[in-house]
Enzyme design. Structure first.
Site, mmCIF file in Angstrom:
data_model
loop_
_atom_site.group_PDB
_atom_site.id
_atom_site.type_symbol
_atom_site.label_atom_id
_atom_site.label_comp_id
_atom_site.label_asym_id
_atom_site.label_seq_id
_atom_site.Cartn_x
_atom_site.Cartn_y
_atom_site.Cartn_z
ATOM 1 N N THR A 68 -28.612 26.919 -32.131
ATOM 2 C CA THR A 68 -29.122 26.040 -33.187
ATOM 3 C C THR A 68 -30.300 25.221 -32.665
ATOM 4 O O THR A 68 -31.323 25.084 -33.337
ATOM 5 C CB THR A 68 -28.002 25.073 -33.658
ATOM 6 O OG1 THR A 68 -26.858 25.857 -33.975
ATOM 7 C CG2 THR A 68 -28.423 24.266 -34.856
ATOM 8 N N ASP A 112 -26.567 30.114 -39.564
ATOM 9 C CA ASP A 112 -25.600 30.065 -38.465
ATOM 10 C C ASP A 112 -24.394 30.930 -38.854
ATOM 11 O O ASP A 112 -24.134 31.127 -40.042
ATOM 12 C CB ASP A 112 -25.171 28.609 -38.240
ATOM 13 C CG ASP A 112 -24.605 28.406 -36.845
ATOM 14 O OD1 ASP A 112 -24.651 29.346 -36.026
ATOM 15 O OD2 ASP A 112 -24.114 27.286 -36.564
ATOM 16 N N THR A 161 -21.951 34.284 -32.748
ATOM 17 C CA THR A 161 -21.144 34.319 -31.528
ATOM 18 C C THR A 161 -20.481 35.693 -31.412
ATOM 19 O O THR A 161 -19.820 35.978 -30.426
ATOM 20 C CB THR A 161 -20.034 33.250 -31.602
ATOM 21 O OG1 THR A 161 -19.372 33.377 -32.866
ATOM 22 C CG2 THR A 161 -20.590 31.852 -31.476
ATOM 23 N N ARG A 220 -23.295 22.150 -24.386
ATOM 24 C CA ARG A 220 -22.471 21.298 -25.256
ATOM 25 C C ARG A 220 -21.319 20.682 -24.472
ATOM 26 O O ARG A 220 -20.997 19.504 -24.642
ATOM 27 C CB ARG A 220 -21.925 22.080 -26.457
ATOM 28 C CG ARG A 220 -21.080 21.184 -27.368
ATOM 29 C CD ARG A 220 -20.561 21.882 -28.596
ATOM 30 N NE ARG A 220 -21.625 22.193 -29.514
ATOM 31 C CZ ARG A 220 -21.717 23.341 -30.188
ATOM 32 N NH1 ARG A 220 -20.810 24.268 -30.032
ATOM 33 N NH2 ARG A 220 -22.715 23.539 -31.006
HETATM 34 P P1 ADP Z 1 -25.032 26.615 -30.449
HETATM 35 O O1 ADP Z 1 -25.839 26.594 -31.722
HETATM 36 O O2 ADP Z 1 -25.345 27.809 -29.584
HETATM 37 O O3 ADP Z 1 -23.556 26.476 -30.674
HETATM 38 P P2 ADP Z 1 -26.291 24.055 -29.944
HETATM 39 O O4 ADP Z 1 -27.728 24.381 -30.132
HETATM 40 O O5 ADP Z 1 -25.592 23.351 -31.052
HETATM 41 O O6 ADP Z 1 -25.474 25.379 -29.552
HETATM 42 O O7 ADP Z 1 -26.174 23.242 -28.571
HETATM 43 C C1 ADP Z 1 -25.218 22.223 -28.364
HETATM 44 C C2 ADP Z 1 -25.853 21.028 -27.700
HETATM 45 O O8 ADP Z 1 -26.242 21.393 -26.365
HETATM 46 C C3 ADP Z 1 -27.146 20.544 -28.382
HETATM 47 O O9 ADP Z 1 -26.879 19.459 -29.221
HETATM 48 C C4 ADP Z 1 -28.045 20.116 -27.249
HETATM 49 O O10 ADP Z 1 -27.884 18.754 -26.997
HETATM 50 C C5 ADP Z 1 -27.528 20.855 -26.038
HETATM 51 N N1 ADP Z 1 -28.388 21.962 -25.612
HETATM 52 C C6 ADP Z 1 -28.177 23.276 -25.833
HETATM 53 N N2 ADP Z 1 -29.095 24.022 -25.219
HETATM 54 C C7 ADP Z 1 -29.935 23.171 -24.592
HETATM 55 C C8 ADP Z 1 -31.108 23.351 -23.756
HETATM 56 N N3 ADP Z 1 -31.564 24.570 -23.429
HETATM 57 N N4 ADP Z 1 -31.726 22.232 -23.295
HETATM 58 C C9 ADP Z 1 -31.253 20.998 -23.594
HETATM 59 N N5 ADP Z 1 -30.140 20.771 -24.341
HETATM 60 C C10 ADP Z 1 -29.488 21.833 -24.839
#
Ligand code: ADP
Length: 339
Positions: A68, A112, A161, A220
């Protein structure tokens, strides 16, 4: 001052709001993932030079790895209008058509959990992805009419996922699949240092490195552990995040010296109770009172990576490292064909 005015509104205090605050705004804040950013930046440059919209992208990987975040950062970098939705939110074709017809030219449409898009909705999306139009039939029988709705050129970014659940025709309509891998402890330290800065936290490098090694390769998780350690530093310490505060927060969260959390230990215990025989996902989910999907995407990947358990076609089994983490020995080690 009224008694409540000292507090921030609940939505600002919630974990979700904090997670939003910690989200990278642009590519320069999206740390530790050069393997994803380099090809993405090249694609952007090439599409911009040709005056085209970026091809549709699929982001695949375990929860919390930044799918995301990267989609939002991408919209920011392109200064493109952004529309965010999820697969399950689009129950009927009507929901999708509503969203598609409201898109401005060059928008990013982020879906998503795209693997949970109903099949009928998915098929309408094909035309939109390929030709920027949706065709649908109105009325039935002799009155049936084929209607064609033109859509502004857009880029679909799907996140999943469970990439394997997407049909081959759907997958083939994405220009590129970006697979998110677990982060190295060094990359997680960078992310933690950035998050600590945003939270205004004075932190010792050794504290961040301890948090990073317990974060299961997942930003996360890293940010969650950081927030818990911040609570301890604030309440039990002098506000500075040091190793002592981190260790104390691990103790309060029930994280042991192996880095195992309560649910992990329940999983290992359930497998041990089965005396080394493989336990199917359904039974394991019932035994530890967790959803099958959560087990598969949140808890098991790390346990498998660290060699505590293995997944086999016959079920999950406890490996030697799992037995010793429980302080037990296995009576028998079944030989199984592993996945
Ligand atoms: P997903 O969509 O894959 O479940 P998210 O994008 O919601 O993961 O990531 C969760 C949290 O982790 C985000 O709110 C962010 O703060 C942190 N995060 C994820 N990837 C990074 C990155 N490459 N650099 C900095 N923070 C990140």
């Amino acid at each position: 001052m009224s008694p409540s005015s000292a507090f921030q509104p609940a939505s600002r205090q919630g974990e979700e709001a904090l997670e939003r605050d910690l989200r990278p705004a642009g590519f320069e804040d999206f740390l530790g993932q050069e393997a994803l950013l380099d090809p993405l930046e090249l694609m952007i440059q090439a599409a911009t030079e040709r005056g085209e919209t970026l091809e549709h992208l699929l982001f695949s990987g375990l929860p919390g790895l930044g799918k995301t975040s990267l989609a939002l950062a991408l919209a920011n970098e392109l200064q493109a209008p952004l529309k965010v939705t999820t697969g399950p939110a689009m129950e009927r074709a009507k929901d999708l058509v509503g969203i598609l017809s409201s898109l401005e030219p060059g928008s990013i449409l982020f879906i998503d959990e795209i693997h949970r898009l109903p099949k009928v909705v998915e098929e309408y999306l094909y035309g939109a992805m390929e030709r920027f139009c949706v065709e649908f039939t109105l009325d039935q029988g002799v009155h049936a009419r084929l209607l064609k709705l033109d859509i502004q050129p857009f880029t679909l970014v799907g996140a999943t996922t469970r990439e394997a659940l997407l049909s081959a025709p759907f997958r083939s309509r994405f220009g590129q699949v970006f697979r998110f891998e677990p982060y190295s402890p060094e990359a997680l330290e960078l992310i933690l240092a950035r998050s600590a800065g945003i939270l205004g936290l004075d932190s010792a490098p050794s504290a961040l490195s301890l948090l990073a090694t317990h974060s299961r390769g997942t930003p996360r998780v890293a940010n969650r552990l950081l927030r818990r350690a911040r609570d301890v530093a604030q309440i039990e310490g002098n506000g500075k995040l040091d190793e002592k505060a981190v260790r104390r927060s691990f103790e309060l969260m029930g994280i042991d010296s192996f880095g195992l959390e309560r649910t992990d230990r329940r999983i290992l215990e359930a497998l041990a109770l089965n005396e080394g025989r493989p336990l199917g996902l359904k039974n394991l989910a019932v035994a530890v009172d967790e959803g099958e999907d959560t087990l598969e995407t949140v808890h098991e990947p790390w346990l498998v990576r660290e060699g505590y358990i293995a997944r086999s076609p016959q079920g999950r089994i406890l490996l030697e490292a799992g037995w010793s983490a429980l302080g037990k020995t296995s009576s028998s080690q079944p030989s199984l064909e592993l996945e």
